[in-house]
Design an enzyme around this catalytic site. Structure first.
Site, mmCIF file in Angstrom:
data_model
loop_
_atom_site.group_PDB
_atom_site.id
_atom_site.type_symbol
_atom_site.label_atom_id
_atom_site.label_comp_id
_atom_site.label_asym_id
_atom_site.label_seq_id
_atom_site.Cartn_x
_atom_site.Cartn_y
_atom_site.Cartn_z
ATOM 1 N N ASN A 240 1.646 -2.415 5.509
ATOM 2 C CA ASN A 240 1.012 -1.104 5.688
ATOM 3 C C ASN A 240 -0.398 -1.048 5.087
ATOM 4 O O ASN A 240 -1.214 -0.243 5.510
ATOM 5 C CB ASN A 240 1.913 -0.041 5.039
ATOM 6 C CG ASN A 240 1.215 1.295 4.889
ATOM 7 O OD1 ASN A 240 1.072 2.036 5.853
ATOM 8 N ND2 ASN A 240 0.742 1.600 3.679
ATOM 9 N N TYR B 223 -12.417 -2.133 12.353
ATOM 10 C CA TYR B 223 -11.028 -1.640 12.285
ATOM 11 C C TYR B 223 -10.335 -1.797 13.641
ATOM 12 O O TYR B 223 -9.199 -2.274 13.730
ATOM 13 C CB TYR B 223 -11.070 -0.177 11.847
ATOM 14 C CG TYR B 223 -9.725 0.470 11.631
ATOM 15 C CD1 TYR B 223 -8.962 0.174 10.507
ATOM 16 C CD2 TYR B 223 -9.218 1.402 12.538
ATOM 17 C CE1 TYR B 223 -7.732 0.789 10.301
ATOM 18 C CE2 TYR B 223 -7.999 2.020 12.338
ATOM 19 C CZ TYR B 223 -7.255 1.715 11.214
ATOM 20 O OH TYR B 223 -6.039 2.322 11.017
ATOM 21 N N SER C 207 1.490 3.452 -2.533
ATOM 22 C CA SER C 207 1.282 4.479 -3.562
ATOM 23 C C SER C 207 0.834 5.802 -2.969
ATOM 24 O O SER C 207 0.774 6.812 -3.669
ATOM 25 C CB SER C 207 0.245 3.984 -4.581
ATOM 26 O OG SER C 207 -0.964 3.670 -3.930
ATOM 27 N N ILE D 122 -2.672 10.766 11.431
ATOM 28 C CA ILE D 122 -1.613 11.230 10.528
ATOM 29 C C ILE D 122 -2.199 12.218 9.523
ATOM 30 O O ILE D 122 -3.243 11.949 8.899
ATOM 31 C CB ILE D 122 -0.963 10.024 9.797
ATOM 32 C CG1 ILE D 122 -0.428 9.003 10.812
ATOM 33 C CG2 ILE D 122 0.134 10.489 8.845
ATOM 34 C CD1 ILE D 122 0.595 9.537 11.809
ATOM 35 N N SER E 280 -2.492 0.519 14.827
ATOM 36 C CA SER E 280 -3.088 1.846 15.046
ATOM 37 C C SER E 280 -3.318 2.005 16.541
ATOM 38 O O SER E 280 -3.491 1.000 17.257
ATOM 39 C CB SER E 280 -4.435 1.944 14.320
ATOM 40 O OG SER E 280 -5.161 3.080 14.776
ATOM 41 N N ILE F 294 0.996 6.966 4.319
ATOM 42 C CA ILE F 294 2.069 6.476 5.204
ATOM 43 C C ILE F 294 2.994 5.532 4.451
ATOM 44 O O ILE F 294 4.221 5.593 4.605
ATOM 45 C CB ILE F 294 1.432 5.785 6.436
ATOM 46 C CG1 ILE F 294 0.656 6.804 7.279
ATOM 47 C CG2 ILE F 294 2.494 5.085 7.265
ATOM 48 C CD1 ILE F 294 -0.171 6.193 8.410
ATOM 49 N N ASP G 37 -4.499 -7.033 -5.157
ATOM 50 C CA ASP G 37 -5.293 -7.071 -3.924
ATOM 51 C C ASP G 37 -4.724 -8.176 -3.047
ATOM 52 O O ASP G 37 -4.834 -9.361 -3.384
ATOM 53 C CB ASP G 37 -6.768 -7.334 -4.261
ATOM 54 C CG ASP G 37 -7.632 -7.296 -3.011
ATOM 55 O OD1 ASP G 37 -7.115 -7.586 -1.904
ATOM 56 O OD2 ASP G 37 -8.829 -6.973 -3.133
ATOM 57 N N GLY H 5 0.813 -1.218 0.000
ATOM 58 C CA GLY H 5 0.000 0.000 0.000
ATOM 59 C C GLY H 5 0.841 1.260 0.000
ATOM 60 O O GLY H 5 0.559 2.214 0.731
ATOM 61 N N LYS I 212 -7.097 -4.160 14.069
ATOM 62 C CA LYS I 212 -5.796 -3.624 14.511
ATOM 63 C C LYS I 212 -5.380 -4.240 15.848
ATOM 64 O O LYS I 212 -4.189 -4.517 16.069
ATOM 65 C CB LYS I 212 -5.844 -2.097 14.599
ATOM 66 C CG LYS I 212 -5.997 -1.405 13.237
ATOM 67 C CD LYS I 212 -4.880 -1.742 12.260
ATOM 68 C CE LYS I 212 -4.836 -0.809 11.063
ATOM 69 N NZ LYS I 212 -3.827 -1.186 10.064
HETATM 70 N N1 NAP Z 1 -3.882 7.800 8.345
HETATM 71 C C1 NAP Z 1 -3.930 7.620 9.654
HETATM 72 O O1 NAP Z 1 -4.236 8.541 10.429
HETATM 73 C C2 NAP Z 1 -3.610 6.270 10.225
HETATM 74 C C3 NAP Z 1 -3.523 6.130 11.624
HETATM 75 C C4 NAP Z 1 -3.212 4.897 12.160
HETATM 76 C C5 NAP Z 1 -2.970 3.810 11.336
HETATM 77 N N2 NAP Z 1 -3.077 3.959 9.980
HETATM 78 C C6 NAP Z 1 -2.809 2.787 9.137
HETATM 79 O O2 NAP Z 1 -1.749 3.111 8.267
HETATM 80 C C7 NAP Z 1 -1.880 2.371 7.044
HETATM 81 C C8 NAP Z 1 -1.831 3.322 5.850
HETATM 82 O O3 NAP Z 1 -2.886 4.248 5.971
HETATM 83 P P1 NAP Z 1 -2.987 5.572 5.083
HETATM 84 O O4 NAP Z 1 -3.754 6.542 5.899
HETATM 85 O O5 NAP Z 1 -1.661 5.957 4.565
HETATM 86 O O6 NAP Z 1 -3.984 5.074 3.945
HETATM 87 P P2 NAP Z 1 -3.934 5.091 2.322
HETATM 88 O O7 NAP Z 1 -3.207 6.284 1.830
HETATM 89 O O8 NAP Z 1 -5.330 4.843 1.889
HETATM 90 O O9 NAP Z 1 -3.030 3.798 2.013
HETATM 91 C C9 NAP Z 1 -3.515 2.501 2.220
HETATM 92 C C10 NAP Z 1 -3.015 1.635 1.091
HETATM 93 O O10 NAP Z 1 -3.418 0.270 1.314
HETATM 94 C C11 NAP Z 1 -3.942 -0.233 0.093
HETATM 95 N N3 NAP Z 1 -4.873 -1.342 0.332
HETATM 96 C C12 NAP Z 1 -6.010 -1.325 1.028
HETATM 97 N N4 NAP Z 1 -6.596 -2.539 1.001
HETATM 98 C C13 NAP Z 1 -5.786 -3.342 0.277
HETATM 99 C C14 NAP Z 1 -5.830 -4.692 -0.127
HETATM 100 N N5 NAP Z 1 -6.861 -5.499 0.190
HETATM 101 N N6 NAP Z 1 -4.815 -5.182 -0.875
HETATM 102 C C15 NAP Z 1 -3.796 -4.394 -1.219
HETATM 103 N N7 NAP Z 1 -3.687 -3.102 -0.884
HETATM 104 C C16 NAP Z 1 -4.684 -2.578 -0.150
HETATM 105 C C17 NAP Z 1 -4.640 0.961 -0.523
HETATM 106 O O11 NAP Z 1 -4.922 0.727 -1.876
HETATM 107 P P3 NAP Z 1 -6.072 1.626 -2.613
HETATM 108 O O12 NAP Z 1 -5.408 2.943 -2.903
HETATM 109 O O13 NAP Z 1 -6.430 0.856 -3.811
HETATM 110 O O14 NAP Z 1 -7.206 1.723 -1.629
HETATM 111 C C18 NAP Z 1 -3.583 2.028 -0.272
HETATM 112 O O15 NAP Z 1 -2.549 1.924 -1.220
HETATM 113 C C19 NAP Z 1 -3.186 1.593 7.173
HETATM 114 O O16 NAP Z 1 -2.922 0.281 7.639
HETATM 115 C C20 NAP Z 1 -3.943 2.366 8.234
HETATM 116 O O17 NAP Z 1 -4.874 1.575 8.900
HETATM 117 C C21 NAP Z 1 -3.390 5.162 9.401
#
Ligand code: NAP
Length: 257
Positions: free
Chosen positions: A95, A161, A23, A194, A148, A26, A68, A21, A165
């Site tokens: 991630n 979620y 692209s 974040i 998380s 985080i 996926d 993940g 987690k």
């Molecule tokens: N942002 C926050 O505040 C925060 C806080 C605590 C923890 N986190 C955790 O940090 C991680 C990254 O979060 P982010 O906020 O950076 O989110 P994000 O930008 O949406 O990145 C998540 C990535 O995971 C990919 N993904 C989701 N489901 C998938 C699957 N079944 N197979 C393959 N790839 C998949 C998404 O692909 P698509 O683009 O196709 O959806 C995307 O590339 C996550 O695990 C999230 O739970 C985030």
């Protein structure tokens, strides 16, 4: 094992790291930081192919693969492509994840399961694939699972979620227990909120509440999480496994009532 000099503690030169993940958000930050530390980085994406390929163009050594990761075939493809393009993987950051909101009363069964699978199933399948490859090669390695603070303290409308987690934290300890004898370390990072583009406009009350309650007074940045991952992926944490590093500006210390 002798301790490396301080200047080499965070050096990933010669290592191959898979970041799922990556692209956006985080994951992107982790990929950039690992590349800066010298790793060749597999930038995995699901739908963000153009973003992943653009990121690879900015890294000294990288490659992008889509899929996926709930599907076993896609996970196998990710690690095969990594080996073919960059060499066999030494480091994995789980991630990938999603965090939509559903109430317990109204969540459709499929949507609830999708959240658990995107976070927890992907973590297991990728960890298993890396561990099989490492044990076959007789090599050690490191896995970092992005959990998380919601795995420790529940947020509303996030029962799926929060549960996924929380399960990742126990999976991390389980994997550390089983894989430690193979010299594979498994740790977790639990980020707080974040920053991302537009979050202040999309969720002003959430941002304000976080900034008010967190002792360090700001949202996190992808780099804040990436540096915790770098520590856990590198020799700096060589005797740490089964741990959960909370990176949340201290928000979990806020008084509950
Ligand atoms: N942002 C926050 O505040 C925060 C806080 C605590 C923890 N986190 C955790 O940090 C991680 C990254 O979060 P982010 O906020 O950076 O989110 P994000 O930008 O949406 O990145 C998540 C990535 O995971 C990919 N993904 C989701 N489901 C998938 C699957 N079944 N197979 C393959 N790839 C998949 C998404 O692909 P698509 O683009 O196709 O959806 C995307 O590339 C996550 O695990 C999230 O739970 C985030």
């Amino acid at each position: 094992m002798t301790a490396p000099p301080v200047s080499q503690l965070l050096d990933l030169t010669g290592k191959v790291a898979v970041v799922t993940g990556a692209s956006s958000g985080i994951g992107r930050g982790i990929a950039e930081r690992f590349a800066e530390a010298g790793a060749a980085v597999m930038v995995h994406y699901r739908s963000g192919r153009a973003e992943a390929e653009a990121l690879v163009g900015e890294l000294p050594k990288g490659h992008a693969v889509g899929g996926d990761l709930c599907a076993v075939d896609a996970v196998e493809h990710l690690f095969e492509e990594t080996e073919r393009s960059l060499g066999p993987a030494d480091i994995l950051v789980n991630n990938a994840g999603i965090y939509p909101m559903h109430s317990i009363l109204e969540a459709p069964a499929e949507a609830w399961q999708e959240v658990v699978d995107a976070n927890l199933r992907t973590t297991h399948l990728c960890t298993q694939s890396l561990a099989r490859s490492l044990t076959k090669r007789g090599a050690g390695g490191a896995v970092v699972n992005i959990a998380s603070i919601e795995g420790l303290h529940p947020a509303p409308l996030h029962s799926h979620y929060n549960a996924a987690k929380g399960a990742i934290l126990m999976y991390t300890r389980s994997a550390a227990l089983e894989l430690g004898p193979h010299r594979i370390r498994v740790n977790a990072v639990s980020p707080g909120l974040i920053w991302r583009e537009g979050i202040e406009e999309a969720w002003p009350e959430g941002v304000l509440a976080f900034e008010t309650r967190a002792p360090l007074g700001r949202l996190g940045r992808a780099e804040d999480v990436a540096d915790a991952c770098l520590f856990l992926a590198s020799d700096a944490s060589r005797w740490t496994t089964g741990a959960n590093l909370v990176v949340d500006g201290g928000v979990l210390t806020a008084k509950a009532f």
